[in-house]
Design an enzyme around this catalytic site. Structure first.
Site, mmCIF file in Angstrom:
data_model
loop_
_atom_site.group_PDB
_atom_site.id
_atom_site.type_symbol
_atom_site.label_atom_id
_atom_site.label_comp_id
_atom_site.label_asym_id
_atom_site.label_seq_id
_atom_site.Cartn_x
_atom_site.Cartn_y
_atom_site.Cartn_z
ATOM 1 N NE ARG A 22 -3.396 0.064 2.842
ATOM 2 C CZ ARG A 22 -3.903 0.245 4.056
ATOM 3 N NH1 ARG A 22 -3.892 -0.752 4.935
ATOM 4 N NH2 ARG A 22 -4.399 1.413 4.405
ATOM 5 C CE LYS A 29 4.468 -1.932 6.527
ATOM 6 N NZ LYS A 29 3.138 -2.567 6.755
ATOM 7 C CD GLN A 79 6.668 -14.462 7.780
ATOM 8 O OE1 GLN A 79 6.697 -13.239 7.782
ATOM 9 N NE2 GLN A 79 5.615 -15.149 8.183
ATOM 10 N N GLY A 84 1.793 -15.661 7.917
ATOM 11 C CA GLY A 84 1.115 -15.161 9.096
ATOM 12 C C GLY A 84 2.075 -14.732 10.192
ATOM 13 N N GLY A 108 7.474 -3.447 13.215
ATOM 14 C CA GLY A 108 8.247 -2.352 12.656
ATOM 15 C C GLY A 108 7.422 -1.208 12.138
ATOM 16 C CD GLU A 162 -6.211 -12.056 13.897
ATOM 17 O OE1 GLU A 162 -6.650 -10.964 13.478
ATOM 18 O OE2 GLU A 162 -5.101 -12.166 14.455
ATOM 19 C CE LYS A 342 28.921 23.347 2.041
ATOM 20 N NZ LYS A 342 30.276 22.696 1.841
ATOM 21 C CE1 TYR A 357 26.643 27.860 0.319
ATOM 22 C CE2 TYR A 357 28.657 28.481 -0.830
ATOM 23 C CZ TYR A 357 27.895 27.527 -0.172
ATOM 24 O OH TYR A 357 28.385 26.270 0.011
ATOM 25 C CB ALA A 371 23.613 42.587 0.393
#
Length: 462
Positions: A22, A29, A79, A84, A108, A162, A342, A357, A371
């Site tokens: 999904r 996931k 698995q 299941g 998880g 279930e 940075k 920068y 500037a």
């Protein structure tokens, strides 16, 4: 029921073998981030508070991604095929060979189970009545398709079922199964070996260990989390966004309770590890990435983006500023609108107020960066450092071509491109010679106006 805090060795088993279809993502996931941190890492962080001696993650597809993420922190059990939840936990038995102690079964994609709730389950496992399995239950506003826990008022479980296999009477029960369990290792795997798959899904259900234990004369118990959100599973992008929203809402409340002012709380987004001091003011639409530490009395103005940065006391940032990893602003430093920093340090009281920068740089105390100034830190192959001394003044629209040092109390004139070191107290002006042609512009304008008038006249005759 009297409980005793468990001192037995602990193993954590995390189920993460689902395909996550999904999500419609190439990323596993459980590695999708919430507040800048993979959901699996949220869960592992809570589990770490219990100091487990073993950790096993049960995987299916995407194993390589989890191996890269976890390294040696956990064993992986595969698995395949997925038959299941009971079958999934069985796959951890080999990884736990020789282990004797408690096993806590987590998921998880259920990342926000607190350490306190985990302890609650383990303490119940070691209560005076010694249940064989402890189940974590919850009572959602809508039970939906969750499995049910049929239990008496003492928390003793009569039956687990279930949703697909439940009767109408059982579905009327509002105590639901989160899927999380605690059991002693020897008994857990003994029970799992007796689980069958005669059910609507043809799968080996983990919940059946409770029913089998009951049938053999033992008993099992349920403890209930007071917060259903902590057992909410994440199976889709929409649920991921909902989990992010819940996490952010709680973090904003905590930030304000700890002494920060959020002008428009719903527009501020924190990372999992953001640290804020007292009397910090955060204006609307500020985003924090991981690795930000903010000291007391800092002001962060609207639409600023900050990650991997450290802000000392009294710093002011923004609006519309970007602080990238390695940015360090020391006490009283100021970064203004449309400034990017940075891997650079601004000393106490240093300022870069707009359109600048600063990358791979060290800016001394009290320096002023005009500037449009940029540190030209990359030559296409390597990064180079710019060092600006204390109280130096860098005029607007200057390019500092690294590696270069600008001395203390020196001045770089506006529009300069500096490629050689500037000594203390020097003025450096690097501009092309100005060419002056008196009257040239007037003659140019007169000529072009005549040409434009002639063209219009010509077009009018057509």
């Amino acid at each position: 029921m009297t409980t005793a805090q468990s001192t037995a060795p602990l193993a954590i088993v995390i189920l993460a073998a689902g395909k996550g279809t999904r999500m419609k993502s190439d990323l596993h996931k459980v590695l999708h981030p919430i507040a800048g941190r993979p959901m699996l890492e949220h869960l592992l962080a809570s589990a770490a508070e219990l100091m487990p001696s073993r950790q096993v993650v049960v995987v299916g597809s995407g194993r390589e991604q989890l191996e890269r993420q976890l390294g040696t922190r956990a064993s992986l059990a595969v698995q395949e095929p997925q038959l299941g939840t009971g079958h999934a936990v069985q796959q951890s038995e080999a990884a736990l060979a020789g282990f004797a102690g408690d096993v806590l079964i987590l998921y998880g994609d259920v990342p926000f189970v607190s350490a306190a709730t985990m302890r609650l389950m383990l303490d119940r496992l070691h209560a005076a009545d010694a249940p064989e399995v402890v189940v974590l239950g919850f009572t959602p506003a809508d039970p939906l398709q969750y499995g049910r826990v049929i239990a008496d008022d003492t928390g003793r479980i009569a039956r687990m079922v279930e949703h697909k296999d439940a009767s109408e009477a059982e579905r009327a029960c509002r105590l639901c199964n989160s899927g999380l369990m605690a059991a002693r290792s020897d008994r857990l795997f003994d029970l799992l070996g007796k689980v069958g798959n005669t059910n609507a899904q043809g799968e080996y259900y983990l919940v059946d260990v409770v029913n089998i234990a009951n049938a053999e004369g033992g008993h099992c118990a349920v403890v209930v989390t007071p917060d259903s959100d902590e057992v909410a599973g994440i199976n889709s992008r929409a649920e991921l966004a909902e989990a992010e929203a819940r996490w952010q809402a709680r973090r904003r409340v905590r930030a304000m309770a700890d002494g920060a002012t959020l002008i428009a709380p719903e527009t501020v987004w924190f990372a999992w590890d953001t640290v804020l001091g007292r009397d910090v003011t955060i204006e609307p639409n500020v985003w924090f990435g991981p690795g930000v530490v903010v000291a007391d009395s800092v002001t962060i103005r609207g639409f600023s983006h900050i990650e991997g940065a450290r802000l000392a006391e009294g710093v002011e940032v923004g609006p519309y500023a970007r602080l990238r990893p390695g940015a360090v602003l020391e006490a009283g430093a100021k970064i203004g609108n449309f400034v990017e920093v940075k891997n650079a340090t601004l000393g106490p009281g240093a300022k870069a107020n707009h359109l600048t920068y600063l990358g791979d740089a060290e800016v001394g105390a009290g320096a002023n960066i005009g500037a449009g100034t940029i540190t030209c830190n990359y030559d296409g192959y390597f990064k180079h450092k710019t060092v600006i001394g204390e109280r130096a003044f860098i005029g607007s629209n200057s390019a500092l071509i690294a590696p270069v040092r600008i001395g203390a109390d020196s001045i770089v004139a506006a529009g300069s491109a500096v490629s050689r070191d500037v000594g203390d107290g020097e003025l450096r002006l690097v501009r092309a010679e100005q060419l002056v042609k008196p009257g040239w512009a007037d003659r140019f304008h007169d000529t072009m106006k005549r040409k434009k008038a002639d063209r219009k006249a010509s077009e009018g005759k057509r």
